[in-house]
Each structure stands twice: as C-alpha cells, then as structure tokens.
Scaffold this active site. Sequence first.
Site, PDB file in Angstrom:
ATOM      1  N   LYS A 375     -37.973  85.217  43.785  1.00  0.00           N
ATOM      2  CA  LYS A 375     -38.306  83.972  44.479  1.00  0.00           C
ATOM      3  C   LYS A 375     -37.033  83.164  44.726  1.00  0.00           C
ATOM      4  O   LYS A 375     -35.977  83.437  44.149  1.00  0.00           O
ATOM      5  CB  LYS A 375     -39.306  83.164  43.650  1.00  0.00           C
ATOM      6  CG  LYS A 375     -38.780  82.719  42.294  1.00  0.00           C
ATOM      7  CD  LYS A 375     -39.832  81.938  41.527  1.00  0.00           C
ATOM      8  CE  LYS A 375     -39.291  81.480  40.172  1.00  0.00           C
ATOM      9  NZ  LYS A 375     -40.263  80.655  39.438  1.00  0.00           N
ATOM     10  N   TYR A 601     -13.099  62.128  52.681  1.00  0.00           N
ATOM     11  CA  TYR A 601     -13.870  60.897  52.820  1.00  0.00           C
ATOM     12  C   TYR A 601     -13.548  59.934  51.676  1.00  0.00           C
ATOM     13  O   TYR A 601     -13.351  60.345  50.533  1.00  0.00           O
ATOM     14  CB  TYR A 601     -15.373  61.202  52.790  1.00  0.00           C
ATOM     15  CG  TYR A 601     -15.900  61.829  54.061  1.00  0.00           C
ATOM     16  CD1 TYR A 601     -15.889  61.129  55.268  1.00  0.00           C
ATOM     17  CD2 TYR A 601     -16.429  63.109  54.042  1.00  0.00           C
ATOM     18  CE1 TYR A 601     -16.388  61.702  56.428  1.00  0.00           C
ATOM     19  CE2 TYR A 601     -16.939  63.690  55.193  1.00  0.00           C
ATOM     20  CZ  TYR A 601     -16.917  62.986  56.385  1.00  0.00           C
ATOM     21  OH  TYR A 601     -17.413  63.550  57.523  1.00  0.00           O
TER      22      TYR A 601
END
Length: 702
Positions: A375, A601
């Site tokens: 999964k 940033y």
Amino acid sequence: MKHRANGIDLFRIFAATMVVAIHTFPFQSIAPFLDEVITLTVFRVAVPFFFMITGYFLLGRLSLNFSYNNNQRVKKYLYKIGMIYLYSILLYFPLSLLNGTISLKMNILLLLKVFIFDGTFYHLWYFPASIIGTILVTLLLRSIGFKLTVAFSTCLYLVGLGGDSWYGITNQVPLLNKLYTFIFSWSDYTRSGVFFTPVFLCLGIFAYRVSKKLTASKILNLLFYVFIIGMTFESIFLHRFTNVKHDSMYLLLPSCALILFLMLLNWQPKLKVKESADLTLLVYILHPLVIVIVHSISKYIPILKNSLLNFLLVVVCSFILAQLLLNLKRKLRVSKQKIPFERASKEISASAIHHNINEIRKIIPKNTNIMGVVKANAYGCGMVEVAYELEKIGISFFCVATIEEAIALRKSGNQGDILILGYTHPNRINDIKKYNLIQSIVSEEHGKVLNLKKIPIRCHLQVDTGMHRLGVTPNVTIIQQMYLFSNLKIEGIYSHLGSSDSLEQESIARTNTQIFLFNNILSDLEQMGISYGYTHIQSSYGILNYPELSFDFVRIGILCYGFLSDYNSPTKIPIDLQPIVKVKASLITERIVEAGEYVGYGLGAKVEKRTRIGVVSIGYADGIPRALSNAKLTLEFKGQSIKQIGNICMDMMLVDLSEVEDISLNDELIVLPNISKIADEEQTITNELLSRLGSRLGTELN
C-alpha cells in the site's frame, strides 16, 4: 523446471517451411505422388501446430482462471492479430485485385465473406480464423467449461471435415449436401475459424494442462508414427477414390498434431532460435510475395522452374527477407534500456528485497506464508516494481489500502491475490469483481450493503479485537451471519494488533488480549461448523515480538523495505535488514555566492564566506521534509558528505559544494543517506518518511 518452449520454438522454423512447401509443391517436377503423401498430408500438421501454440500459451492459463490479466492477454492478442491482418491486407491489396480475390464491384456481403472467412489472399485466411476461433473458444470456455468446449469443437471439426477432404463422400448424402451448400455460400472452405481452428486451440489448452505431468515417453513416439502413417493412408484413399474438395482436414490430423506437440514439449534442443515467433510470422506473411517474385524471375531463368529448386529458393529468400526486417525493426525500435532519470529517482535493490524476505522466513513458522503489503506505493518505494520482485521469489498474496491501488497493481500484470485492507464503497463492487480483488469487510453495515448488491465477490472478514479502527464487532453470532451471506465469498478472517510494536507491559497485555479474543472467535466458528478460511493477525512487529504465533499468513510491510519503524523500540527477535531504497537527485547547476549574500527563500541562510553553491533537483513536493532545511539534511556523493543550506524548495534544494571534490553537473547525489536517522530526528517513524516519497520520483529496479 525445464523450459518447455525450446522445442516449440525450433519447430516453428520447420512448420513455416512446411507452409511454404504447401504453397509451392516442391516434388511436382520430380515425383508428384510425394506432394500428395508428404506436402498435402504430413505437412498439414504445420498450421494446426501454430494454432496449438496459441491455445497453449494464450488460452491455457485462461481455461484455469478467468482473471482480469488473463482476459487482457486475450484482448491484446486479438488486437495484435487484427492489426497484422489489416497490414497484410494492405500489403497484398494490389495482388488481390490482380487475381480477382477482391474487386471493387463486389457487394458488401461478398466482401464480408472474403474478409471474415476466406482472406483477401490465399494464405491470409489464417488471421481471421485465429481471431474467430479464439473468440469462439473463449466464449465457450466461459459458458460451458473446458470439457464441453472440447466436445463442441470436435463436432465442429467433424462438420468441417465433411466439407474438406471427405467432401466427395458426404456430398453423396442429400441432407449433408444441402448443409454444405449453405456453408459454402458463406465461405469457400470449411477450413476456417469456425470449423477448423477451435479444436486445435483446445488441444493446445489440453497440452498446457498436462504439461507439468508430461515426461518423455516412447509411447508418444510410437503413437505419432501410427497416427501419421494412418493419416497418410487416409489421404491416399481420399485422393485416389473420392472427389476431395480440399485437403487441409483429415480425420487423424488432430491426433497427429496433439502427439507431435506433446513430443515437442519434451524436446529440449541445444540449438535456440532468437525471435523464432516473429521470424516465422514474417515468413508466413511474406512467402507468397517471394513466390510471385521467384515465379517472375523463372521466366528468364528456366532452371528456377524446377519445383524443388523453386521451393528452396522461396524458403531461403523468405527467411532472409524476414530476418532483414527483424534487424531493421531492432534498429528503429526505441532502446529498451531505461533512460536515466535526469531529475530525481528512487533506486530499488532487488537483492535487498530478496535478503529481507529470506530473513523474515527464518522467523515465521514454516507453514505460514507472507502477504506483501504494498500500500501507499509500497511505502513510497514503488508498488509495481516491489510487487514484481516479490512475485519472483514466491510471494503471491498482496495487500493494498484502496481499490485504486488494487486496480493499478492488477493492471500492471500482477497475477497474485490482492486484498484491499481499507473501506471500498459498495458502488465499486463491479470493479472488485472485474479485477478479481479481495475486499475486506470492515463493518457489519459494510458487509450487509455489499451482499445486497447481489454480485458475488471474494472477501476477508476484518474483526475489531481491540484496535477500534476497522472491523466487525467480535461477536461470533454477527460474524456467523457474515459467513452466511450468499454473495460474500469469505475466504479469510483477520485482525490488526494495535500495540505489537512495543514490549512495555501494558502493550503486551493489550496485544495478548487481542490474540486471545481472535483465537476464541476462530474456535467458536470451528465449533459452529464454519470454514473460516485463511487467518492472519501479525504485521511486521507482530512477527518480531510474537514469533510463537502460527497463522496462515503474516502481513509484511516495513520489514520488506529494510527498516524498522522506530529504532528506539527494542524487539524480542533481532533481524538483519537491508534498506531497499536510495533516493537520488541530479546536480543541475552551480554558482559562486559572495560572502554576506542570502541564499534561497527567506533570510535564514546567509553565507559567511565566498561559497560554491549547487542546486539539486528534488524538493519537498518529492517527499523531502521542509523541516530538514538549513543544515539538518546531509547528502552524499562518492562517500563525501554535502550539507544542504537554505530553505528546501518545492522542487529543488541548495547545497554547499565548497568542500566537495570531483563533482560535475548532472552527477547524482544520494539525498536521504540515512532514512532511519532522519525519521528519529524528526520524531516520526520510517513508515511516514518513506510513504511521503512523491510520485514524481522515477523508480529504477536494480
């Protein structure tokens, strides 16, 4: 197990040569009688042999399991043969017009007759016959089963036989004469996908079903000689004393073809022919074109009119032309080698997967099997690639969380059982059925609604023994009711341990309570006479801390990927694991940043000295936690540590290359060299960090 295809592949060459002989009559100039007893009799096993190949390799598996993947293989085959037929029609269109097989003046019904049954050139009948026969046998297998399909196909063959080599006899019976007059109004011959093909497809299926039990036998050799001699006498009798309409079908031909095919399955020649299927297919398609060319040349070179020489020249030229086209195809084909991921990728180690599974098998009981939990894209590692590798080492049961994951895994070609651990809306029940999935019943209401849909599906019953997340109430009366639902084929029962990852006393007490409750439910169901199917309750930590448990399956997730969830939590049983995944990204540019400048940033990263800065093509959108920004993350290149600086961007990150030697643009760096350490520092588990790895990352299986 020996490879059964070697003898089949080599005989394809002989069979293709036989087909050429049938269309050139090699003995006509020498001894025409030999063409009658060899070319038009013995060599008639060639086309049935090719149909049996289709039955063996395509329909054999389907006859045992009408799974989504097996049905898809049939659909792909039909599409492929249809396209080959279309291209062949176009190739022979000018010749078809010249010999009058097709005409622009033909009405629609006559054109349909030519295209569907006769073929637009004399050898092209094979392709529509293959399509019609495959469709017919597939439908029969689905509706009446294999044995009745064989019986029905045999009856069709006998009808076809009466309109072929035995026509001179059957034509004397008025009722049969009317039958064949009707049949021939739709097809020039009974050698077609309706009467000829199905029985040989069925014989191929039969060979597939018995192949595992098949051993070399002198009896097979003796039977082949008996049947081939018998068919030869049958042919001589029919050609001498009756009016043979055609000679593609003999009473003993199916027996000869079957015995020959079984003998070939046992034949393991040392000589192997590469791409024999493609080579012989091209020979089949092209040889009439070569016949036309050789015939035209023979007008100027009389010696080529010798039938044997003509045959040999056609054979040699057909194979040479076919091989040249295969060589051209290889050159034009896009290289099968994977294009390196220029941006970022995950490198998955097959050997590490094998190692981890072997270590797990040392711990679990011998009678317990492994379910591969794939999964969340196999915990971020690549669901398709990991499942493929697990299948190779004998794991045939897989777990996913959602139906979307299950369908994607099935469409990838996975042949195993696929259990959906999570909730699936009952409106998706058709997809559960279509893709042959196993749905977990996660509550009483879920089971009731699924049953009311009146579509039989495979299920496992999930029982809530104390985790209180999913599962039916651990009440044996309610569980019994679930097993009695007519549309739920419950093949197993399971639960999930909530605290098996901890050896603290309270966790052990909770886990033991769950195990006790689960075992009691199984015992009560057994006393009620209910066959509850497969059982499973342990996941990865369940086998490490409770190795004494013995159920049918264990669900293995994080251990398969080479990690513990939390390395600070001790386990009862140690295990030697190898991480299967490396996250890599490319250095895409670099520059010099002067002292005092900010990078990235914000104002969080200011260089104190003249610094060589690199940009690596991976970011937080790819699963790299932004919280690792500004020197919390260290990358690796050829054993050298490289510090990440500045805020990690969505698609990129900056690194300090000042101390790094021998690095160039487009070189690959290891981005998460120590996943377990990073998970610990981020106060999370490796499961979370791995499953964050984004879908933009390519996957390379090595």
